[in-house]
Design a protein around this motif. Sequence first.
Motif, PDB file in Angstrom:
ATOM      1  N   LEU A 106      -1.548  -8.573  -9.449  1.00  0.00           N
ATOM      2  CA  LEU A 106      -0.979  -7.695 -10.469  1.00  0.00           C
ATOM      3  C   LEU A 106       0.328  -8.256 -10.999  1.00  0.00           C
ATOM      4  N   GLY A 107       0.364  -8.505 -12.263  1.00  0.00           N
ATOM      5  CA  GLY A 107       1.589  -8.932 -12.933  1.00  0.00           C
ATOM      6  C   GLY A 107       2.180  -7.766 -13.675  1.00  0.00           C
ATOM      7  N   SER A 108       2.725  -8.057 -14.857  1.00  0.00           N
ATOM      8  CA  SER A 108       3.405  -7.013 -15.609  1.00  0.00           C
ATOM      9  C   SER A 108       3.435  -7.421 -17.075  1.00  0.00           C
ATOM     10  N   THR A 128       3.430  -2.026   5.996  1.00  0.00           N
ATOM     11  CA  THR A 128       4.708  -1.790   5.322  1.00  0.00           C
ATOM     12  C   THR A 128       5.543  -3.071   5.374  1.00  0.00           C
ATOM     13  N   SER A 129       6.603  -3.129   4.568  1.00  0.00           N
ATOM     14  CA  SER A 129       7.435  -4.336   4.574  1.00  0.00           C
ATOM     15  C   SER A 129       8.164  -4.498   5.904  1.00  0.00           C
ATOM     16  N   SER A 130       8.390  -3.386   6.628  1.00  0.00           N
ATOM     17  CA  SER A 130       9.035  -3.570   7.937  1.00  0.00           C
ATOM     18  C   SER A 130       8.025  -4.032   8.988  1.00  0.00           C
ATOM     19  N   ASN A 144       3.544  -0.136 -18.668  1.00  0.00           N
ATOM     20  CA  ASN A 144       4.415   0.724 -17.847  1.00  0.00           C
ATOM     21  C   ASN A 144       3.565   1.765 -17.131  1.00  0.00           C
ATOM     22  N   LEU A 145       3.782   1.873 -15.829  1.00  0.00           N
ATOM     23  CA  LEU A 145       3.000   2.815 -15.034  1.00  0.00           C
ATOM     24  C   LEU A 145       3.892   3.960 -14.566  1.00  0.00           C
ATOM     25  N   TYR A 146       3.273   5.085 -14.284  1.00  0.00           N
ATOM     26  CA  TYR A 146       4.032   6.220 -13.745  1.00  0.00           C
ATOM     27  C   TYR A 146       3.057   7.062 -12.933  1.00  0.00           C
ATOM     28  N   LEU A 157       5.357  -6.038   8.139  1.00  0.00           N
ATOM     29  CA  LEU A 157       5.020  -7.405   7.728  1.00  0.00           C
ATOM     30  C   LEU A 157       5.837  -7.740   6.483  1.00  0.00           C
ATOM     31  N   ASP A 158       6.878  -8.568   6.677  1.00  0.00           N
ATOM     32  CA  ASP A 158       7.685  -9.003   5.535  1.00  0.00           C
ATOM     33  C   ASP A 158       6.927 -10.142   4.854  1.00  0.00           C
ATOM     34  N   LEU A 159       6.468  -9.890   3.643  1.00  0.00           N
ATOM     35  CA  LEU A 159       5.611 -10.873   2.964  1.00  0.00           C
ATOM     36  C   LEU A 159       6.386 -12.113   2.517  1.00  0.00           C
ATOM     37  N   THR A 160       7.729 -12.115   2.668  1.00  0.00           N
ATOM     38  CA  THR A 160       8.471 -13.357   2.414  1.00  0.00           C
ATOM     39  C   THR A 160       8.490 -14.244   3.668  1.00  0.00           C
ATOM     40  N   LEU A 192      12.408  11.332  -1.379  1.00  0.00           N
ATOM     41  CA  LEU A 192      12.137  10.252  -2.335  1.00  0.00           C
ATOM     42  C   LEU A 192      12.757   8.963  -1.853  1.00  0.00           C
ATOM     43  N   ARG A 193      12.171   7.810  -2.267  1.00  0.00           N
ATOM     44  CA  ARG A 193      12.785   6.557  -1.861  1.00  0.00           C
ATOM     45  C   ARG A 193      13.982   6.221  -2.736  1.00  0.00           C
ATOM     46  N   GLY A 194      14.786   5.304  -2.262  1.00  0.00           N
ATOM     47  CA  GLY A 194      15.983   4.893  -3.015  1.00  0.00           C
ATOM     48  C   GLY A 194      17.103   5.828  -2.697  1.00  0.00           C
ATOM     49  N   ALA A 241       8.396 -15.326 -12.510  1.00  0.00           N
ATOM     50  CA  ALA A 241       7.692 -15.238 -11.218  1.00  0.00           C
ATOM     51  C   ALA A 241       6.265 -14.750 -11.431  1.00  0.00           C
ATOM     52  N   LYS A 242       6.109 -13.745 -12.296  1.00  0.00           N
ATOM     53  CA  LYS A 242       4.764 -13.197 -12.543  1.00  0.00           C
ATOM     54  C   LYS A 242       3.875 -14.204 -13.275  1.00  0.00           C
ATOM     55  N   ILE A 243       4.465 -14.972 -14.190  1.00  0.00           N
ATOM     56  CA  ILE A 243       3.678 -16.007 -14.889  1.00  0.00           C
ATOM     57  C   ILE A 243       3.218 -17.055 -13.862  1.00  0.00           C
ATOM     58  N   ALA A 252      13.654 -13.526 -15.255  1.00  0.00           N
ATOM     59  CA  ALA A 252      13.417 -14.114 -13.927  1.00  0.00           C
ATOM     60  C   ALA A 252      12.159 -13.491 -13.295  1.00  0.00           C
ATOM     61  N   TYR A 253      12.064 -12.188 -13.409  1.00  0.00           N
ATOM     62  CA  TYR A 253      10.884 -11.464 -12.890  1.00  0.00           C
ATOM     63  C   TYR A 253       9.622 -11.931 -13.629  1.00  0.00           C
ATOM     64  N   ALA A 254       9.745 -12.058 -14.954  1.00  0.00           N
ATOM     65  CA  ALA A 254       8.590 -12.455 -15.760  1.00  0.00           C
ATOM     66  C   ALA A 254       8.101 -13.848 -15.378  1.00  0.00           C
ATOM     67  N   HIS A 264       0.805  -1.231   0.000  1.00  0.00           N
ATOM     68  CA  HIS A 264       0.000   0.000   0.000  1.00  0.00           C
ATOM     69  C   HIS A 264       0.842   1.287   0.000  1.00  0.00           C
ATOM     70  N   ARG A 265       2.181   1.155   0.161  1.00  0.00           N
ATOM     71  CA  ARG A 265       3.024   2.358   0.090  1.00  0.00           C
ATOM     72  C   ARG A 265       3.678   2.515  -1.266  1.00  0.00           C
ATOM     73  N   GLY A 266       3.532   1.516  -2.115  1.00  0.00           N
ATOM     74  CA  GLY A 266       4.193   1.543  -3.421  1.00  0.00           C
ATOM     75  C   GLY A 266       3.434   2.401  -4.420  1.00  0.00           C
ATOM     76  N   LEU A 267       3.983   2.474  -5.628  1.00  0.00           N
ATOM     77  CA  LEU A 267       3.363   3.283  -6.686  1.00  0.00           C
ATOM     78  C   LEU A 267       1.910   2.838  -6.920  1.00  0.00           C
ATOM     79  N   VAL A 268       1.718   1.552  -7.174  1.00  0.00           N
ATOM     80  CA  VAL A 268       0.375   1.065  -7.497  1.00  0.00           C
ATOM     81  C   VAL A 268      -0.484   0.948  -6.238  1.00  0.00           C
ATOM     82  N   GLY A 269       0.081   0.332  -5.203  1.00  0.00           N
ATOM     83  CA  GLY A 269      -0.694   0.103  -3.985  1.00  0.00           C
ATOM     84  C   GLY A 269      -1.202   1.396  -3.372  1.00  0.00           C
TER      85      GLY A 269
END
Length: 328
Positions: A121-123, A51-53, A181-183, A55-58, A326-328, A155-157, A151-153, A27-32
């Motif tokens: 949501l895939g890509s 947030t991932s801190s 592509n989203l922005y 609840l780490d979804l892994t 900004l993040r990153g 996982a999404k498939i 590799a990403y693709a 919910h903190r990401g671009l799409v979420g």
Amino acid sequence: MEECSMSGDSYTPQPLDRDARFYVAGHRGLVGSAVARKLRSEGFTDVVGRTSSELDLTDRGAVFAFFRETRPRYAVLAAAKVGGILANSTYPHDFLSINLQIQLNVMDAALEVGVERLLFLGSSCIYPKFAPQPITEDSLLTGHLEPTNDAYAIAKIAGILQVQSIRRQHGLPWISAMPTNLYGPGDNFSPTGSHVLPALIRRYDEAAASGADTVTNWGTGTPRREFLHVDDMADACLHLLEHYDGAQHVNVGTGQDVTIREIAETVAAVIGFEGLTEWDTSKPDGTPQKLLDVTKLTDSGWTAGISLEDGLRSTVDWYREHAGALRG
Ligand SMILES: NC(=O)c1ccc[n+]([C@@H]2O[C@H](COP(=O)([O-])OP(=O)(O)OC[C@H]3O[C@@H](n4cnc5c(N)ncnc54)[C@H](OP(=O)(O)O)[C@@H]3O)[C@@H](O)[C@H]2O)c1
């Protein structure tokens, strides 16, 4: 991939209950964040996120504990490890492993508590590198993937297959959407992790601010890409949850593409950069064209509403307002 006959197909899409609990993973990401904004603006009263801190979804045990405790009725899975060409080609194992774990954990836990409607949501990178353009949903698994993000693709498939398997085996009317592509506001503008459009915004804004004469972009500038504003994406997510049901994933895009060179020129104009643009052709271009066929989405009654120029202006405004945080 053929649409299968599934017990989930007996579901008739209907308006979602505005008072039911709705979990937005990521919910903190671009799409979420756009989905959460959209849901609240549409009157949903119980939108939850972690947030991932928090609840780490892994962490499979933690994800099951969260679902048992909160028992959401609806969910959008917009949490993922996401990145541009550089990040994807440098860390393929992270993109494969983390995304598979997130998807398995969230969908298995959501299945256990019987989440009624879930949107995965895939890509658009799930499609073969040389898929006929515009790309229809049927192109899935008909050719080789673009190696820089295979590799990403994959996982999404796997995520699409998971939704389809849950429909077939358990009869839950879950669905998948494949955005272009989203922005927009909340995007990742980091120099190493971002997608093409936020990377261009940052590069041109920094060049304009420093008075640089030249901006150098990767590749030839000739690849064609489609861009959808994330507020349109969020609108499409709710639309699909309320109007679409089927085993086959649905492409989400505008149905129109532009060259990277054209998009760079538009970004430069919106930013007010008056110098030269050069192209470093020693760097990879990625897929030559990627335009989604959005007939299925259009047939369901939805089309994009935000023009690229309007969307870019508001994104540049947001970027400048948040430049210090900004993040990153
Ligand atoms: N951006 C695009 O152009 C685009 C295009 C097509 C499809 N999509 C799809 O849309 C979905 C969302 O992408 P996005 O652009 O919104 O990505 P994003 O901005 O990077 O957001 C992803 C979110 O996932 C969360 N997350 C990542 N790892 C996590 C973990 N281990 N545990 C819990 N949460 C975790 C992050 O949470 P925190 O912030 O709390 O760390 C982050 O907010 C992805 O499935 C992506 O494939 C995106």
